[in-house]
Design a protein around this motif. Structure first.
Motif, PDB file in Angstrom:
ATOM      1  N   THR A  38       0.385  35.538  15.574  1.00  0.00           N
ATOM      2  CA  THR A  38       0.988  36.729  15.381  1.00  0.00           C
ATOM      3  C   THR A  38       2.406  36.493  15.557  1.00  0.00           C
ATOM      4  O   THR A  38       3.092  36.603  16.589  1.00  0.00           O
ATOM      5  N   PRO A  39       3.352  36.454  14.291  1.00  0.00           N
ATOM      6  CA  PRO A  39       4.503  36.029  14.584  1.00  0.00           C
ATOM      7  C   PRO A  39       5.232  37.091  15.126  1.00  0.00           C
ATOM      8  O   PRO A  39       5.054  38.207  14.959  1.00  0.00           O
ATOM      9  N   ARG A  40       6.500  36.790  15.812  1.00  0.00           N
ATOM     10  CA  ARG A  40       7.440  37.872  16.384  1.00  0.00           C
ATOM     11  C   ARG A  40       8.306  38.365  15.441  1.00  0.00           C
ATOM     12  O   ARG A  40       8.763  39.445  15.515  1.00  0.00           O
ATOM     13  N   GLN A  41       8.633  37.693  14.238  1.00  0.00           N
ATOM     14  CA  GLN A  41       9.294  38.201  13.189  1.00  0.00           C
ATOM     15  C   GLN A  41       8.627  37.552  12.148  1.00  0.00           C
ATOM     16  O   GLN A  41       7.693  36.904  11.919  1.00  0.00           O
ATOM     17  N   THR A  66      13.553  29.758  14.956  1.00  0.00           N
ATOM     18  CA  THR A  66      12.538  30.265  15.872  1.00  0.00           C
ATOM     19  C   THR A  66      10.999  29.942  15.543  1.00  0.00           C
ATOM     20  O   THR A  66      10.652  30.426  14.742  1.00  0.00           O
ATOM     21  N   PRO A  67      10.536  29.286  16.301  1.00  0.00           N
ATOM     22  CA  PRO A  67       9.031  28.952  15.772  1.00  0.00           C
ATOM     23  C   PRO A  67       8.337  30.287  15.934  1.00  0.00           C
ATOM     24  O   PRO A  67       8.335  31.165  16.815  1.00  0.00           O
ATOM     25  N   PRO A  68       7.381  30.442  15.082  1.00  0.00           N
ATOM     26  CA  PRO A  68       6.502  31.900  15.032  1.00  0.00           C
ATOM     27  C   PRO A  68       5.687  31.895  16.038  1.00  0.00           C
ATOM     28  O   PRO A  68       5.203  30.594  16.611  1.00  0.00           O
ATOM     29  N   SER A  69       5.312  32.883  16.681  1.00  0.00           N
ATOM     30  CA  SER A  69       4.643  32.836  18.095  1.00  0.00           C
ATOM     31  C   SER A  69       3.027  32.547  17.886  1.00  0.00           C
ATOM     32  O   SER A  69       2.550  33.068  16.822  1.00  0.00           O
ATOM     33  N   VAL A  70       2.577  31.749  18.412  1.00  0.00           N
ATOM     34  CA  VAL A  70       1.130  31.373  18.329  1.00  0.00           C
ATOM     35  C   VAL A  70       0.291  31.275  19.669  1.00  0.00           C
ATOM     36  O   VAL A  70       0.697  30.906  20.664  1.00  0.00           O
ATOM     37  N   GLN A  71      -0.807  32.176  19.806  1.00  0.00           N
ATOM     38  CA  GLN A  71      -1.607  32.272  21.073  1.00  0.00           C
ATOM     39  C   GLN A  71      -2.694  31.653  20.813  1.00  0.00           C
ATOM     40  O   GLN A  71      -3.681  31.787  19.558  1.00  0.00           O
ATOM     41  N   ILE A  72      -3.295  30.698  21.519  1.00  0.00           N
ATOM     42  CA  ILE A  72      -4.402  29.604  21.561  1.00  0.00           C
ATOM     43  C   ILE A  72      -5.192  30.026  22.927  1.00  0.00           C
ATOM     44  O   ILE A  72      -4.635  29.923  24.175  1.00  0.00           O
ATOM     45  N   TYR A  94       5.595  24.545   8.772  1.00  0.00           N
ATOM     46  CA  TYR A  94       6.398  25.343   9.794  1.00  0.00           C
ATOM     47  C   TYR A  94       6.754  26.817   9.525  1.00  0.00           C
ATOM     48  O   TYR A  94       7.311  27.666  10.270  1.00  0.00           O
ATOM     49  N   ALA A  95       6.176  27.411   8.185  1.00  0.00           N
ATOM     50  CA  ALA A  95       6.878  28.481   7.929  1.00  0.00           C
ATOM     51  C   ALA A  95       6.137  29.716   8.754  1.00  0.00           C
ATOM     52  O   ALA A  95       6.722  30.660   8.931  1.00  0.00           O
ATOM     53  N   THR A  96       4.729  29.456   9.086  1.00  0.00           N
ATOM     54  CA  THR A  96       3.997  30.706   9.679  1.00  0.00           C
ATOM     55  C   THR A  96       3.375  30.179  10.831  1.00  0.00           C
ATOM     56  O   THR A  96       3.393  28.891  11.183  1.00  0.00           O
ATOM     57  N   GLY A  97       2.853  30.931  11.660  1.00  0.00           N
ATOM     58  CA  GLY A  97       2.111  30.917  12.879  1.00  0.00           C
ATOM     59  C   GLY A  97       0.843  29.904  12.726  1.00  0.00           C
ATOM     60  O   GLY A  97       0.229  29.310  13.658  1.00  0.00           O
ATOM     61  N   ASP A  98       0.241  29.894  11.321  1.00  0.00           N
ATOM     62  CA  ASP A  98      -0.882  29.034  10.723  1.00  0.00           C
ATOM     63  C   ASP A  98      -0.582  27.609  10.444  1.00  0.00           C
ATOM     64  O   ASP A  98      -1.382  26.770  10.004  1.00  0.00           O
ATOM     65  N   ALA A 100       1.433  23.753  10.950  1.00  0.00           N
ATOM     66  CA  ALA A 100       1.145  22.806  11.898  1.00  0.00           C
ATOM     67  C   ALA A 100       2.046  22.564  13.105  1.00  0.00           C
ATOM     68  O   ALA A 100       1.780  22.577  14.211  1.00  0.00           O
ATOM     69  N   ILE A 101       3.350  22.713  12.793  1.00  0.00           N
ATOM     70  CA  ILE A 101       4.349  22.730  13.984  1.00  0.00           C
ATOM     71  C   ILE A 101       4.315  23.619  14.913  1.00  0.00           C
ATOM     72  O   ILE A 101       4.074  23.518  16.105  1.00  0.00           O
ATOM     73  N   PRO A 102       4.241  25.090  14.421  1.00  0.00           N
ATOM     74  CA  PRO A 102       3.986  26.218  15.352  1.00  0.00           C
ATOM     75  C   PRO A 102       2.757  25.967  16.336  1.00  0.00           C
ATOM     76  O   PRO A 102       2.647  26.014  17.602  1.00  0.00           O
ATOM     77  N   ILE A 103       1.489  25.580  15.714  1.00  0.00           N
ATOM     78  CA  ILE A 103       0.410  25.363  16.621  1.00  0.00           C
ATOM     79  C   ILE A 103       0.457  24.105  17.628  1.00  0.00           C
ATOM     80  O   ILE A 103       0.275  24.364  18.725  1.00  0.00           O
ATOM     81  N   TRP A 104       1.041  23.048  16.998  1.00  0.00           N
ATOM     82  CA  TRP A 104       1.308  21.919  17.843  1.00  0.00           C
ATOM     83  C   TRP A 104       2.235  22.387  19.116  1.00  0.00           C
ATOM     84  O   TRP A 104       2.243  21.895  20.462  1.00  0.00           O
ATOM     85  N   LEU A 105       3.334  23.239  18.865  1.00  0.00           N
ATOM     86  CA  LEU A 105       4.111  23.579  19.913  1.00  0.00           C
ATOM     87  C   LEU A 105       3.543  24.489  20.905  1.00  0.00           C
ATOM     88  O   LEU A 105       3.782  24.251  22.143  1.00  0.00           O
ATOM     89  N   ALA A 106       2.581  25.231  20.595  1.00  0.00           N
ATOM     90  CA  ALA A 106       1.764  26.165  21.436  1.00  0.00           C
ATOM     91  C   ALA A 106       0.908  25.433  22.348  1.00  0.00           C
ATOM     92  O   ALA A 106       0.825  25.728  23.243  1.00  0.00           O
ATOM     93  N   LEU A 107       0.529  24.452  21.714  1.00  0.00           N
ATOM     94  CA  LEU A 107      -0.593  23.442  22.762  1.00  0.00           C
ATOM     95  C   LEU A 107       0.241  22.809  23.483  1.00  0.00           C
ATOM     96  O   LEU A 107      -0.181  22.514  24.454  1.00  0.00           O
ATOM     97  N   LEU A 108       1.595  22.226  23.057  1.00  0.00           N
ATOM     98  CA  LEU A 108       2.359  21.630  24.315  1.00  0.00           C
ATOM     99  C   LEU A 108       2.831  22.540  25.465  1.00  0.00           C
ATOM    100  O   LEU A 108       3.100  22.308  26.325  1.00  0.00           O
ATOM    101  N   GLU A 109       3.152  23.850  24.516  1.00  0.00           N
ATOM    102  CA  GLU A 109       3.335  24.820  25.832  1.00  0.00           C
ATOM    103  C   GLU A 109       2.354  25.002  26.958  1.00  0.00           C
ATOM    104  O   GLU A 109       2.721  25.180  28.093  1.00  0.00           O
ATOM    105  N   GLN A 110       1.026  24.897  26.229  1.00  0.00           N
ATOM    106  CA  GLN A 110      -0.081  25.204  27.453  1.00  0.00           C
ATOM    107  C   GLN A 110      -0.227  23.840  28.130  1.00  0.00           C
ATOM    108  O   GLN A 110      -0.454  23.732  29.335  1.00  0.00           O
TER     109      GLN A 110
END
Length: 624
Positions: A38-41, A66-72, A94-98, A100-110
């Motif tokens: 669910t992207p913030r923008q 700004t990376p799209p927001s990803v909830q995992i 990197y264009a959307t929350g689906d 590769a990069i936004p997902i990996w960033l969200a995984l590293l955030e966790q």
């Protein structure tokens, strides 16, 4: 057009706005229970911020990624990893929350220790670097490609701000953006005609682009276009006949690029225009000369040709030479031989064109044998050539006049003339002698020079010849006669200063000449003999340097001038010095019975206008 300083700084500041970021600009939201994004923008659009540049009041927009927001969901991390790998394989980075990069960033955030997520980011970084490099190399749609590369650089600076490759990409993008800006400004200048040969134009902008990127093809093409623009100005100036300006523009064009082959080609084209222009002016000038009043117009063509010609140009030399000829000789050439047709079907005397020029007339102050009547020596110049009879007028020539005009020359009317008397060795008056007689009163041959004619008989023949031919014939002036007699020499005698005439040079009084009764000359050129006692047929001896026979021998000749006791106040332009009604006239040139002193080039003598003699004849000149 030079770029404003603020415009040049924007690309650098745009990228510098994100340097030093090691994590997403905003913390991720709580991890959702599913990998759906669910992207913030709006997906794939950069965020916005503002910065004030160098104290300016106007704020400039600086873009950030700004990376799209990803909830995992923690229980679905493996599924999220597989989704990221699939996106990587499909090139969705990197264009959307689906992606590769936004997902990996969200995984590293966790879990910052997630090595597989870090490895995935490294793979994505390598792919992005390759994409950016390809975009930077792209020549078509360069502006769009550069914008995409800049977007990739923002993404890479977000995920790997300390990576040297990323930093290098950042610098490459910045440089490329500045080069593009310079190129665009240069192209705008070109469209507006601001080539900038004196600075502040297209050339400066393209050179600035090349200073940033020496291999920048667009800037090199821009320089080539600027060079072509200068060459076009040069060729336009040449076509307008302004070859000085053409040379200036071509010189400026030669400064644009080193050893450009187009300059040599342009020079050849301009020279071809010059050659064609000169040929056209030459041909027009020559056509002008063929018209009665065309000399002025031809000179104008020559002036125009001289303004654009290079030194030694053949077309200019030809036209100048023809104008010189026309100025000094009309339609003739110096040395040309011709004769005019007579109205009754015959031909007039053969004439040759005497070259125009000047000479020192008369005798010098210390010349041996000279008299005061031959002084002072003075300079005479003929601005126009004239035609002179190659020989003295012959008996046959004069007979045609007498018959055609029913003329009665002076000796015929008077019934006597002066002849050489063989018995006494003196000149005496003898009855029954006229223009048909020889030096001794015998019958003259047709090819002998006519003698026993007065100056008025000679003038009557000239008038008749003028009427017969439609040309202007007359007796030569005294200056014309001496000028033609000397034929470019300046010595005491017509042949120079030597005391003996050259062999076969004329009919003079020589010590080797013998009369029919065996007489010899008491005062003669010692050692010289010409085989004649009395006048010889015309043209029996070698001509002088200008093709004229018997100028200083055979017969003395009448000229148009009245007698003056000296040359004080004599004309300097070579015209006859004539006073209407004068009886004292002038004879010039030595004869078969003259003393050597009377064969000098400056010798002159007074004769009454009614005089007729076996030692005096004449020839004519004709205007050209």
């Amino acid at each position: 057009m030079r770029l404003p300083r603020l415009y040049l700084l924007l690309p650098a500041l745009w990228l510098l706005g994100v340097t030093g970021c090691g994590a997403p600009a905003e913390p991720p939201a709580p991890v959702p229970s599913s990998p759906s994004a669910t992207p913030r923008q709006p997906a794939g659009e950069p965020g916005e911020g503002t910065v004030t540049i160098e104290g300016q009041d106007e704020a400039e927009t600086v873009q950030r990624w700004t990376p799209p927001s990803v909830q995992i969901d923690p229980d679905q991390r493996a599924q999220a990893r597989r989704a990221a790998q699939a996106a990587l394989r499909e090139g969705r980075l990197y264009a959307t929350g689906d992606d590769a990069i936004p997902i990996w960033l969200a995984l590293l955030e966790q879990d910052p220790r997630d090595q597989r997520a870090r490895a995935g980011l490294r793979q994505a970084r390598t792919a992005l670097l390759a994409q950016a490099d390809a975009l930077l190399q792209q020549q078509l749609q360069q502006r769009q490609a550069l914008a995409e590369a800049a977007g990739i650089a923002l993404v890479l600076l977000t995920i790997a701000p300390e990576d040297e490759q990323v930093r290098r990409l950042q610098r490459q993008v910045e440089t490329a953006q500045r080069a593009v800006a310079f190129n665009r400004a240069g192209e705008d200048d070109l469209r507006a005609g601001r080539i900038g040969e004196e600075g502040d134009g297209a050339l400066d902008n393209f050179r600035e682009a090349l200073a940033l990127d020496p291999d920048n093809a667009r800037a090199r093409q821009g320089l080539a276009a600027a060079e072509s623009g200068l060459i076009a100005r040069a060729e336009n100036a040449a076509r307008a006949g302004d070859f000085a300006t053409a040379g200036t523009w071509l010189a400026e064009a030669s400064k644009v690029r080193d050893a450009s082959p187009t300059i040599a080609d342009a020079f050849e084209r301009i020279e071809a225009v010059r050659t064609a222009t000169l040929a056209r002016l030459r041909d027009q000038g020559l056509r002008d000369l063929a018209t009665p009043q065309g000399l002025k117009a031809a000179r104008e063509k020559l002036e125009a040709a001289m303004r654009i010609a290079l030194p030694g140009d053949a077309a200019v030399a030809l036209l100048r030479g023809r104008i010189e000829l026309a100025t000094h000789y009309g339609s003739f050439r110096p040395g040309q031989v011709f004769s005019d047709a007579l109205r009754d079907g015959g031909r007039g005397p053969q004439m040759t064109v005497v070259p125009h020029g000047g000479f020192q007339m008369g005798a010098g102050p210390s010349e041996p044998g000279a008299s005061d009547a031959e002084r002072p020596s003075h300079y005479v110049r003929f601005e126009r050539g004239f035609a002179m009879a190659i020989t003295e007028v012959t008996v046959a020539d004069f007979a045609r006049f007498v018959k055609s005009a029913n003329a009665r020359p002076r000796a015929t009317r008077r019934g006597h003339s002066i002849v050489y008397d063989e018995r006494s060795g003196n000149f005496i008056r003898r009855s029954g002698v006229d223009w048909q007689s020889d030096y001794d009163g015998g019958r003259a041959l047709a090819n002998h020079p006519v003698m026993h004619v007065s100056v008025r008989d000679a003038e009557a023949y000239a008038n008749w010849l003028s009427e017969q031919t439609g040309r202007s014939y007359r007796l030569p002036s005294e200056a014309e006669f001496e000028y033609a007699l000397r034929a470019g020499s300046s010595g005491r005698f017509p042949w120079g200063d030597a005391g003996l005439p050259p062999e076969d040079s004329g009919n003079f009084t020589g010590s080797q000449d013998v009369s029919p009764s065996g007489r010899h000359w008491a005062n003669a050129f010692i050692g010289y003999g010409d085989g004649y006692w009395g006048a010889a047929p015309v043209g029996s001896f070698r001509p002088n340097a200008w093709g004229l026979h018997d100028m200083s021998g055979n017969l003395s000749e009448w000229v148009a001038d009245c007698w003056h006791a000296s040359y004080r106040r004599a004309p300097s332009d070579g015209v006859a010095w004539f006073n209407p009604g004068c009886r004292g006239r002038v004879i010039r040139g030595g004869n078969w019975a003259n003393a050597p002193e009377q064969t000098r080039a400056a010798w002159r003598q007074s004769q009454d206008s009614d005089t007729t003699s076996g030692r005096i004849g004449f020839r004519l000149v004709r205007g050209i």
